[in-house]
Design a protein around this motif. Structure first.
Motif, PDB file in Angstrom:
ATOM      1  N   GLY A 203      25.513 -48.155 -24.754  1.00 34.41           N
ATOM      2  CA  GLY A 203      25.385 -46.772 -25.202  1.00 34.41           C
ATOM      3  C   GLY A 203      26.017 -45.833 -24.192  1.00 34.41           C
ATOM      4  N   ARG A 204      25.935 -44.542 -24.472  1.00 31.80           N
ATOM      5  CA  ARG A 204      26.522 -43.578 -23.547  1.00 31.80           C
ATOM      6  C   ARG A 204      25.786 -42.253 -23.611  1.00 31.80           C
ATOM      7  NH1 ARG A 204      32.025 -41.156 -26.345  1.00 31.80           N
ATOM      8  NH2 ARG A 204      31.105 -40.776 -28.392  1.00 31.80           N
ATOM      9  N   LEU A 205      25.929 -41.492 -22.527  1.00 30.73           N
ATOM     10  CA  LEU A 205      25.413 -40.125 -22.463  1.00 30.73           C
ATOM     11  C   LEU A 205      26.601 -39.187 -22.364  1.00 30.73           C
ATOM     12  CD1 LEU A 205      22.708 -40.545 -19.639  1.00 30.73           C
ATOM     13  CD2 LEU A 205      22.375 -40.794 -22.118  1.00 30.73           C
ATOM     14  N   LEU A 206      26.531 -38.074 -23.076  1.00 28.94           N
ATOM     15  CA  LEU A 206      27.505 -37.004 -22.926  1.00 28.94           C
ATOM     16  C   LEU A 206      26.752 -35.808 -22.351  1.00 28.94           C
ATOM     17  CD1 LEU A 206      30.426 -36.099 -23.354  1.00 28.94           C
ATOM     18  CD2 LEU A 206      29.734 -35.207 -25.587  1.00 28.94           C
ATOM     19  N   ILE A 207      27.092 -35.434 -21.110  1.00 28.34           N
ATOM     20  CA  ILE A 207      26.361 -34.392 -20.388  1.00 28.34           C
ATOM     21  C   ILE A 207      27.222 -33.145 -20.328  1.00 28.34           C
ATOM     22  CG2 ILE A 207      25.212 -33.785 -18.215  1.00 28.34           C
ATOM     23  CD1 ILE A 207      24.801 -36.773 -17.726  1.00 28.34           C
ATOM     24  N   GLU A 208      26.737 -32.059 -20.947  1.00 25.81           N
ATOM     25  CA  GLU A 208      27.524 -30.833 -21.072  1.00 25.81           C
ATOM     26  C   GLU A 208      26.724 -29.629 -20.573  1.00 25.81           C
ATOM     27  OE1 GLU A 208      30.439 -31.134 -24.729  1.00 25.81           O
ATOM     28  OE2 GLU A 208      28.386 -31.538 -25.392  1.00 25.81           O
ATOM     29  N   PRO A 209      26.903 -29.226 -19.319  1.00 27.81           N
ATOM     30  CA  PRO A 209      26.275 -27.995 -18.839  1.00 27.81           C
ATOM     31  C   PRO A 209      26.995 -26.788 -19.444  1.00 27.81           C
ATOM     32  CG  PRO A 209      26.950 -29.443 -17.022  1.00 27.81           C
ATOM     33  CD  PRO A 209      27.631 -29.916 -18.252  1.00 27.81           C
ATOM     34  N   ASN A 219      24.220 -41.417 -27.365  1.00 27.08           N
ATOM     35  CA  ASN A 219      25.061 -41.939 -28.437  1.00 27.08           C
ATOM     36  C   ASN A 219      25.142 -43.445 -28.340  1.00 27.08           C
ATOM     37  OD1 ASN A 219      27.285 -42.496 -30.211  1.00 27.08           O
ATOM     38  ND2 ASN A 219      27.930 -40.367 -29.967  1.00 27.08           N
ATOM     39  N   SER A 220      25.067 -44.108 -29.487  1.00 30.49           N
ATOM     40  CA  SER A 220      25.193 -45.564 -29.514  1.00 30.49           C
ATOM     41  C   SER A 220      26.567 -45.996 -29.979  1.00 30.49           C
ATOM     42  CB  SER A 220      24.137 -46.178 -30.438  1.00 30.49           C
ATOM     43  OG  SER A 220      24.340 -45.733 -31.770  1.00 30.49           O
ATOM     44  N   ALA A 221      27.479 -45.039 -30.193  1.00 29.45           N
ATOM     45  CA  ALA A 221      28.794 -45.381 -30.719  1.00 29.45           C
ATOM     46  C   ALA A 221      29.541 -46.347 -29.824  1.00 29.45           C
ATOM     47  CB  ALA A 221      29.620 -44.113 -30.916  1.00 29.45           C
ATOM     48  N   ALA A 222      29.266 -46.269 -28.506  1.00 26.01           N
ATOM     49  CA  ALA A 222      29.963 -47.163 -27.578  1.00 26.01           C
ATOM     50  C   ALA A 222      29.343 -48.548 -27.523  1.00 26.01           C
ATOM     51  CB  ALA A 222      29.959 -46.560 -26.175  1.00 26.01           C
ATOM     52  N   ALA A 223      28.187 -48.717 -28.194  1.00 25.81           N
ATOM     53  CA  ALA A 223      27.551 -50.031 -28.188  1.00 25.81           C
ATOM     54  C   ALA A 223      28.363 -50.995 -29.036  1.00 25.81           C
ATOM     55  CB  ALA A 223      26.121 -49.920 -28.721  1.00 25.81           C
ATOM     56  N   THR A 224      28.872 -52.031 -28.465  1.00 28.13           N
ATOM     57  CA  THR A 224      29.746 -52.955 -29.171  1.00 28.13           C
ATOM     58  C   THR A 224      29.062 -54.308 -29.339  1.00 28.13           C
ATOM     59  OG1 THR A 224      30.733 -53.798 -27.156  1.00 28.13           O
ATOM     60  CG2 THR A 224      31.708 -51.803 -28.069  1.00 28.13           C
ATOM     61  N   ALA A 225      29.782 -55.208 -29.947  1.00 24.52           N
ATOM     62  CA  ALA A 225      29.233 -56.544 -30.186  1.00 24.52           C
ATOM     63  C   ALA A 225      29.621 -57.524 -29.084  1.00 24.52           C
ATOM     64  CB  ALA A 225      29.730 -57.064 -31.531  1.00 24.52           C
TER      65      ALA A 225
END
Length: 319
Positions: A203-209, A219-225
């Motif tokens: 998974g991934r985090l998108l950090i936007e101050p 986001n789990s979009a980066a979670a692959t097989a």
């Protein structure tokens, strides 16, 4: 395993690195004149009282008067009065510093004030490394490593007065022998200057101050097989809950933080994520409050502002 603190206290620059296991938790750096004013004590003069705000503007010698919230009971200062105040929040954008009349000091500031005329500084703010160490419990720190032998005694003496139990953990080690090395530390800082954080499970985090808050999207979009199976929303959320407090501490992001976790229909699973987050915030003493999770997966937390952000500290190469 406890944490290691690495200090470099040269006249040109102060550096504070906090390392836990194989991970960097804090990376603070400042040059003379760049430090926070929080904790500084001043003899000020009231220049204006705002009854509608129940506050006074106090001149303490900075570019702008500071804002002092007045107590609702007891005698109130009037315009022209001298008052002893302490800075509790740095100036931000167009606003001056925030002040308090509840002064905390081991020194008799009233006696100091008798020899001064307002506006005047009575006690300077603590150094960067002092503020950082003061936020930590003695038992969570294994060692405090100074890269100059001359710094060991003053750091240990400060610890003896302010953080009993830490003084025996202060030692000298030249920077060339540091583990992690300066290169390792810089690699971690470089990663923390990126908006995106990859989680171990994919998974991934998108950090936007942004101007008024910090938004964190899970986001789990980066979670692959890669490992042969699809990550569940709960697994990604739990990893995110563990990582977010470390990222906030490392990036030194303060104020309101809104986390958008992956939606979970099951209330029990939502409570699992919140519990994991509340356990993980122990790594960051500046986190003051964690809210509940909404049905949409939104969680608010509040982190105390503590000086400049990592981006602000490292926007100019620091060598």
């Amino acid at each position: 395993m406890g944490e290691q603190i690495f200090l470099s206290l040269s006249p040109e620059r102060t550096e504070f690195y906090r390392w836990s296991g194989d991970r960097l938790i804090q990376a603070l750096v400042e040059k003379p004149g760049e430090g926070s004013l929080v904790g500084g004590i001043y003899l000020g003069r009231v220049v204006r009282v705002e009854g509608s705000l129940n506050a006074a503007f106090v001149e303490i010698g900075l570019d702008k008067p500071g804002l002092l919230q007045l107590k609702r009971q007891g005698a109130q200062p009037g315009e022209g009065d001298a008052v002893i105040v302490q800075i509790r929040r740095d100036a931000a954008e167009e606003k001056g510093v925030r002040l308090t009349s509840s002064v905390k000091s081991m020194i008799d500031v009233t006696a100091l004030a008798r020899t001064k005329q307002p506006p005047a500084q009575l006690i300077p703010p603590p150094a960067l490394w002092q503020t950082a160490l003061e936020a930590l419990a003695a038992e969570q720190v294994d060692s405090i490593i100074c890269d100059r032998r001359v710094d060991v005694t003053p750091v240990a003496e400060w610890c003896r007065r302010q953080r009993p139990g830490m003084e025996g953990k202060v030692a000298f080690m030249p920077e060339r022998d540091w583990v992690p090395s300066r290169a390792d530390i810089k690699d971690c800082i470089g990663e923390a200057l990126e908006e995106e954080v990859l989680l171990p499970g994919g998974g991934r985090l998108l950090i936007e101050p942004v101007r008024t808050l910090t938004a964190i999207d899970v986001n789990s979009a980066a979670a692959t097989a890669e490992k042969g199976f699809e990550r569940t929303a709960l697994s990604v959320n739990l990893e995110a809950a563990q990582e977010i407090p470390r990222q906030l501490a490392l990036r030194n992001l303060g104020g309101i933080v809104v986390i958008d976790f992956i939606d979970l229909d099951n209330r029990g699973k939502r409570e699992q994520v919140i519990e994991a987050l509340r356990q993980a915030v122990g790594v960051d003493p500046a986190i003051e409050w964690v809210g509940n999770m909404s049905r949409l997966g939104l969680v608010e937390l509040l982190r105390r502002r503590t000086g400049r952000t990592l981006v602000e500290m490292w926007e100019v190469p620091n060598g």
